[in-house]
Design an enzyme around this catalytic site. Structure first.
Site, PDB file in Angstrom:
ATOM      1  N   GLU A   1      -7.048  -9.821  -1.867  1.00 19.28           N
ATOM      2  CA  GLU A   1      -7.964  -9.411  -0.798  1.00 19.28           C
ATOM      3  C   GLU A   1      -9.408  -9.273  -1.285  1.00 19.28           C
ATOM      4  OE1 GLU A   1      -6.439  -6.236   1.671  1.00 19.28           O
ATOM      5  OE2 GLU A   1      -4.363  -6.783   1.198  1.00 19.28           O
TER       6      GLU A   1
ATOM      7  N   GLU B   1       0.799  -1.228   0.000  1.00 19.45           N
ATOM      8  CA  GLU B   1       0.000   0.000   0.000  1.00 19.45           C
ATOM      9  C   GLU B   1       0.830   1.275   0.000  1.00 19.45           C
ATOM     10  OE1 GLU B   1      -2.839  -0.558   3.192  1.00 19.45           O
ATOM     11  OE2 GLU B   1      -3.768  -2.247   2.145  1.00 19.45           O
TER      12      GLU B   1
END
Length: 180
Positions: free
Chosen positions: A117, A19
């Site tokens: 995810e 991220e």
């Protein structure tokens, strides 16, 4: 250094610095040079692992262009980026056209893509099943997409609660689990 050496030869893929688009912890403290260095250092420690970037809001949201630019910047700085992780945290519905357009855009980089995810939150398990099937059909219709990783499955421990699960609390499959 310690994590890559510890797991060397165990993993096929490695998310080097998760991220970075939404919280570039190391880059913000040390300078963005460290992002390239982490890829290069991971490559030096394990030459056989595929090194990934991974972020959210790039397939389920509209930050695809910023993510692509970040990847291009890494590649231009000689970071050995080997794959793209695109987190698939969808809300109540998977919108097919924007999802397909975003995947096609990422595929332009010529790197393998994994939807990471994946989840979708909807109290109606039939809608969850439709969402799951929609995402899988779109993803696997794209030659660049190599896989999909679920982000939780059981209602008792899913980070978004039972309305995102494909397995009920009693370990039976709900409609989404059966569709899966």
């Amino acid at each position: 250094h310690s994590a890559v050496n510890h797991f060397k030869g165990t993993f096929l893929h490695w998310d080097v610095n998760n991220e970075m688009l939404h919280g570039n912890y190391f880059g913000n403290r040390l300078g963005n040079w460290v992002n390239t260095w982490m890829f290069q250092h991971a490559r030096a420690l394990d030459a056989n692992v595929k090194l990934f970037v991974n972020d959210y809001n790039v397939v389920a949201g509209n930050e695809t262009d910023a993510y692509k630019q970040q990847i291009l910047n890494l590649i231009a700085s000689n970071a050995p980026v080997g794959g793209i992780g695109a987190q698939g945290h969808f809300g109540a519905n998977v919108s097919p056209l924007p999802t397909e357009i975003r995947l096609d855009s990422l595929a332009e980089l010529g790197l393998p893509i994994w939807i990471t995810e994946y989840d979708s939150v909807n109290p109606d398990e039939l809608v969850r099943a439709d969402n799951l099937e929609m995402l899988y059909r779109i993803a696997f219709s794209k030659p660049a997409v190599e896989g999909v990783l679920m982000w939780g499955f059981w209602a008792g421990s899913h980070w978004l609660g039972s309305n995102a699960a494909i397995v009920n609390l009693n370990w039976t499959l709900n409609a989404a689990g059966r569709r899966y």
